[in-house]
Design a protein around this motif. Sequence first.
Motif, PDB file in Angstrom:
ATOM      1  N   ASP A   9       0.842  -1.194   0.000  1.00  0.00           N
ATOM      2  CA  ASP A   9       0.000   0.000   0.000  1.00  0.00           C
ATOM      3  C   ASP A   9       0.875   1.242   0.000  1.00  0.00           C
ATOM      4  N   HIS A  11       0.388   5.715   0.610  1.00  0.00           N
ATOM      5  CA  HIS A  11      -0.446   6.902   0.857  1.00  0.00           C
ATOM      6  C   HIS A  11       0.432   8.142   0.785  1.00  0.00           C
ATOM      7  N   HIS A  43      -2.786  -1.453   6.406  1.00  0.00           N
ATOM      8  CA  HIS A  43      -3.456  -1.792   5.148  1.00  0.00           C
ATOM      9  C   HIS A  43      -2.677  -2.865   4.393  1.00  0.00           C
TER      10      HIS A  43
HETATM   11 MG    MG Z   1      -4.522   2.176   2.116  1.00  0.00          MG
END
Ligand code: MG
Length: 158
Positions: A9, A11, A43
């Motif tokens: 993941d 961000h 995540h």
């Molecule tokens: Mg995420």
Amino acid sequence: MTRIGFGYDIHAFAPGRALILGGVEIPAERGLLGHSDADVLLHAICDALLGAAALGDIGSHFPDDDERFRDAPSTIFLKDVSRLIQARGYTVVNLDATVVLESPRIAAHVPRMRETIAGALGLETDRVSVKATTHEGLGALGRGEGCAAYAVASIQSA
Ligand code: MG
């Protein structure tokens, strides 16, 4: 039977957000942008666990347009994923994850992240590994524009 799963993941950083990694708030000038608390490490771990059980991905279970999950602590996703894989008859053998970010340095917070993740999954802490690295100044991560995480999980039939 032992199975493995992989998760990834990323961000972007944004002002006015708390930085939450591995369920731990880390003192920082900015945090990660996302619908939930944007805990990129949790995540990736959720996706690794779901992947190990071939149960889809985090977005299919916790859609990012669902108002229930706005600013939600990602520990609720992790606990839910734990319940999902247990319901399929699996237990977690171990997890290993790497967080990639330029700053702040997070090594001092890693023990508490491991304890938090292990606690959410009902595991001994020595089954949970969290590592951190920088991106050596390369690309978007190297410019400090975001934070990424990779995780692998091993599960077995209970
Ligand atoms: Mg995420």
